[in-house]
Design a protein around this motif. Structure first.
Motif, PDB file in Angstrom:
ATOM      1  N   SER A 131      14.402 -55.868   1.312  1.00 41.44           N
ATOM      2  CA  SER A 131      13.932 -54.537   1.686  1.00 41.44           C
ATOM      3  C   SER A 131      14.943 -53.521   1.164  1.00 41.44           C
ATOM      4  O   SER A 131      16.068 -53.440   1.658  1.00 41.44           O
ATOM      5  N   GLU A 132      14.537 -52.725   0.180  1.00 42.67           N
ATOM      6  CA  GLU A 132      15.454 -51.839  -0.532  1.00 42.67           C
ATOM      7  C   GLU A 132      15.051 -50.380  -0.357  1.00 42.67           C
ATOM      8  O   GLU A 132      14.080 -49.915  -0.953  1.00 42.67           O
ATOM      9  N   SER A 133      15.796 -49.652   0.466  1.00 49.47           N
ATOM     10  CA  SER A 133      15.589 -48.216   0.626  1.00 49.47           C
ATOM     11  C   SER A 133      16.596 -47.491  -0.260  1.00 49.47           C
ATOM     12  O   SER A 133      17.516 -46.817   0.215  1.00 49.47           O
TER      13      SER A 133
ATOM     14  N   GLY B 157      17.284 -46.202  -4.786  1.00 47.19           N
ATOM     15  CA  GLY B 157      16.716 -46.097  -6.125  1.00 47.19           C
ATOM     16  C   GLY B 157      17.297 -44.926  -6.890  1.00 47.19           C
ATOM     17  O   GLY B 157      18.081 -44.137  -6.371  1.00 47.19           O
TER      18      GLY B 157
ATOM     19  N   ASP C 263      15.378 -57.552  -9.174  1.00 47.02           N
ATOM     20  CA  ASP C 263      14.170 -57.666  -8.354  1.00 47.02           C
ATOM     21  C   ASP C 263      13.099 -58.493  -9.060  1.00 47.02           C
ATOM     22  O   ASP C 263      12.379 -59.268  -8.425  1.00 47.02           O
TER      23      ASP C 263
ATOM     24  N   ALA D  37      10.326 -51.886  -1.887  1.00 51.34           N
ATOM     25  CA  ALA D  37      11.236 -50.798  -2.266  1.00 51.34           C
ATOM     26  C   ALA D  37      10.597 -49.454  -1.972  1.00 51.34           C
ATOM     27  O   ALA D  37       9.388 -49.261  -2.166  1.00 51.34           O
ATOM     28  N   SER D  38      11.406 -48.513  -1.505  1.00 52.69           N
ATOM     29  CA  SER D  38      10.925 -47.162  -1.241  1.00 52.69           C
ATOM     30  C   SER D  38      10.725 -46.407  -2.544  1.00 52.69           C
ATOM     31  O   SER D  38      11.447 -46.618  -3.518  1.00 52.69           O
TER      32      SER D  38
ATOM     33  N   ALA E  88      11.349 -49.280  -7.447  1.00 52.78           N
ATOM     34  CA  ALA E  88      10.007 -49.359  -6.873  1.00 52.78           C
ATOM     35  C   ALA E  88       8.925 -49.418  -7.942  1.00 52.78           C
ATOM     36  O   ALA E  88       7.817 -49.889  -7.690  1.00 52.78           O
TER      37      ALA E  88
ATOM     38  N   VAL F  14       7.056 -55.588  -7.538  1.00 56.53           N
ATOM     39  CA  VAL F  14       7.712 -54.963  -6.390  1.00 56.53           C
ATOM     40  C   VAL F  14       6.679 -54.163  -5.600  1.00 56.53           C
ATOM     41  O   VAL F  14       5.852 -53.465  -6.190  1.00 56.53           O
TER      42      VAL F  14
ATOM     43  N   ALA G 197       9.897 -48.356   3.999  1.00 60.11           N
ATOM     44  CA  ALA G 197      10.184 -49.640   3.342  1.00 60.11           C
ATOM     45  C   ALA G 197      10.461 -50.763   4.343  1.00 60.11           C
ATOM     46  O   ALA G 197       9.841 -51.830   4.269  1.00 60.11           O
TER      47      ALA G 197
END
Length: 519
Positions: free
Chosen positions: A349-351, A353, A369, A381-382, A396, A401, A494
């Motif tokens: 879980s990636e917030s 970028g 990813d 991803a956000s 994202a 993704v 996310a």
């Protein structure tokens, strides 16, 4: 959501000069090789470096870079029992560069076990030399991903309620009178039966609270047995809402920022991520003590409890953002590498970028990813918090993704009398598209946002130790501050989506003999 626009280039004259001096003849590139035997791509390292070359290539080592190898070995994804074989193959592939960097005494060299890349600080001459290697996809700058000092939702609501901590010595500004009485749904009818927060749980049909007869996703699954990794700042794994059956829902907590797991940090992102996924609703909070009474006159006993979408899941916290609220891509890669190779997580879980301009399609996080998706790991991803002014950020926009934008849950605004709520009709309409989300068509593949999840906004757990976790400090100057924080943006959307993925994975496993669904 963390974003930054970056530019980087190497003067063409440097490239041509170094190539003429150090690479007399480039071998013709061949195929990618097989997974079992390693790469067969001819390398530029046809003979050991001479003392003169070492002196030239090691001078002025100031460029922080990530060397991305061309072959990411999609045919050896590292799933299950293949992980050890993938690690050995990548080590062999990276070996020539690693040995050369050692001969140059390059500082800050770090090789990775899961993504085929090496991070280092090298000279412009060595950048040019490595860029000419047919086995290298690109030598990219190790850019910094910047994080906000406080979330948009918390800052905006603090301003809307006249409660920013920085203004504590100044009388609260005059605000319009609040509506008479407490609107229905803002507080529980019985303080001993708290409202379940965030409102996202109801909007997403996840959980409607104890005693509800309305069918909900948590009736079918809680995310039990599923592991999720998050990549925020620091956290306290021991708070009551993170305790399940006597143990923390955080099964691993690693520091990659260099400041230690107990270093001073903001904390809002970390607490918000874990709360959204796996908070246990063990604690009861009274909002009447949290919000600024000059703006929102909540009655005593306006109680809430905070629960995650997947309270049965377990979370690995990879602390990549330190006190400066910034992280190099190489540090984030270390977190991903660890989560995959050591924690064997099911979901990333990636917030975070960035939006590189121009976009060469060589974002190291996006490549990691893609490797994770190939290994059967779900990546969420956000999309970013730039609203309609910006397109979806990387990673994202990567293939495979799950790109998450934000929708609205306005109950928190009603509870805090934010954004002129007092001028309304005592109600609110949630589940609309939020204007906070970056959107549009990706610049690398013809796609857009995959799903929307609530990001405007909800309550999350925080810590009473506001000296160590500075963003847990009282933003609303209420009479009895609670250890909670307003959390929003696509940074909230996310982990909420990651929680949904955990529910799907558990439900699928229970009906498919333990097999995990593809991302």
């Amino acid at each position: 959501m963390r974003q930054q626009v970056v530019r980087w280039a190497l003067p063409i004259g440097v490239i041509l000069t170094v190539l003429a001096a150090t690479v007399p003849q480039l071998a013709e590139a061949a195929g990618g090789g097989t997974a079992a035997k390693g790469p067969t791509v001819p390398r530029t390292y046809l003979s050991p470096l001479t003392p003169g070359q070492i002196a030239a290539l090691s001078a002025n080592q100031t460029q922080k870079v990530i060397v991305l190898m061309k072959n990411q070995y999609a045919n050896l994804p590292g799933a299950g029992g293949q992980l050890a074989q993938r690690e050995a193959t990548l080590a062999s592939d990276q070996s020539p560069i690693a040995h050369e960097l050692a001969s140059l005494h390059a500082p800050a060299v770090h090789d990775y076990q899961f993504v085929n890349a090496i991070a280092a600080t090298i000279s412009p001459a060595e950048v040019a030399r490595l860029s000419a290697d047919p086995a290298v996809q690109a030598v990219v700058p190790d850019t910094t991903v910047q994080g906000p000092s406080v979330s948009e939702s918390a800052a905006s609501m603090a301003a809307a309620t006249g409660g920013a901590q920085a203004a504590a010595a100044t009388p609260a500004p005059a605000v319009p009178p609040v509506v008479t009485g407490t609107p229905a749904g803002v507080c529980p009818s019985n303080p001993s039966s708290p409202i379940l927060e965030p409102e996202a749980l109801q909007v997403m049909n996840v959980n409607f609270g104890p005693g509800s007869a309305q069918p909900a996703a948590n009736d079918l699954a809680t995310g039990a047995g599923v592991k999720v990794a998050v990549f925020p700042d620091g956290i306290d794994p021991t708070i009551p809402d993170f305790t399940r059956n006597g143990q923390s829902v955080i099964f691993d907590y690693q520091d990659f920022s260099g400041e230690g797991v107990n270093g001073v940090t903001g904390g809002e992102e970390a607490f918000g991520d874990v709360s959204s996924i796996a908070s246990q609703a063990n604690s009861t909070f009274d909002l009447s003590g949290e919000v600024n009474p000059a703006a929102s006159k909540l009655p005593p006993g306006c109680t809430i409890r905070i629960q995650g979408v997947a309270p049965g899941a377990s979370v690995a916290v990879m602390k990549v953002f330190g006190s400066s609220n910034a992280a190099l891509n190489s540090v984030i890669l270390q977190g991903i590498d660890w989560a995959v190779t050591h924690d064997h997580v099911d979901i990333l879980s990636e917030s975070l970028g960035e939006n590189p301009i121009p976009n060469p399609g060589a974002d190291p996080i996006a490549i990691a990813d893609a490797d994770a998706v190939a290994a059967g790991i779900t990546v969420v991803a956000s999309t970013g918090d730039a609203g309609p002014t910006n397109t979806i950020s990387s990673p994202a926009n990567g293939n495979g993704v799950i790109a998450v934008g934000a929708s609205t849950t306005y109950r928190e605004y009603a509870q805090t009398t934010s954004y002129g709520y007092q001028f309304g009709n005592n109600g609110w309409e949630s589940d609309n598209v939020s204007d906070v989300s970056s959107s549009g068509v990706n610049d690398t593949v013809p796609s857009t946002i995959d799903v929307l999840a609530p990001g405007e906004s909800g309550w999350a757990d925080c810590s009473t130790n506001t000296t160590e976790f500075t963003e847990c400090a009282d933003l609303f100057r209420g009479p009895a501050p609670q250890p909670i924080v307003a959390f929003g943006g696509t940074s909230e959307a996310a982990p909420l989506t990651a929680g949904v993925a955990a529910l799907v994975i558990q439900a699928y496993r229970s009906s498919h003999g333990g097999a995990t669904p593809a991302p």
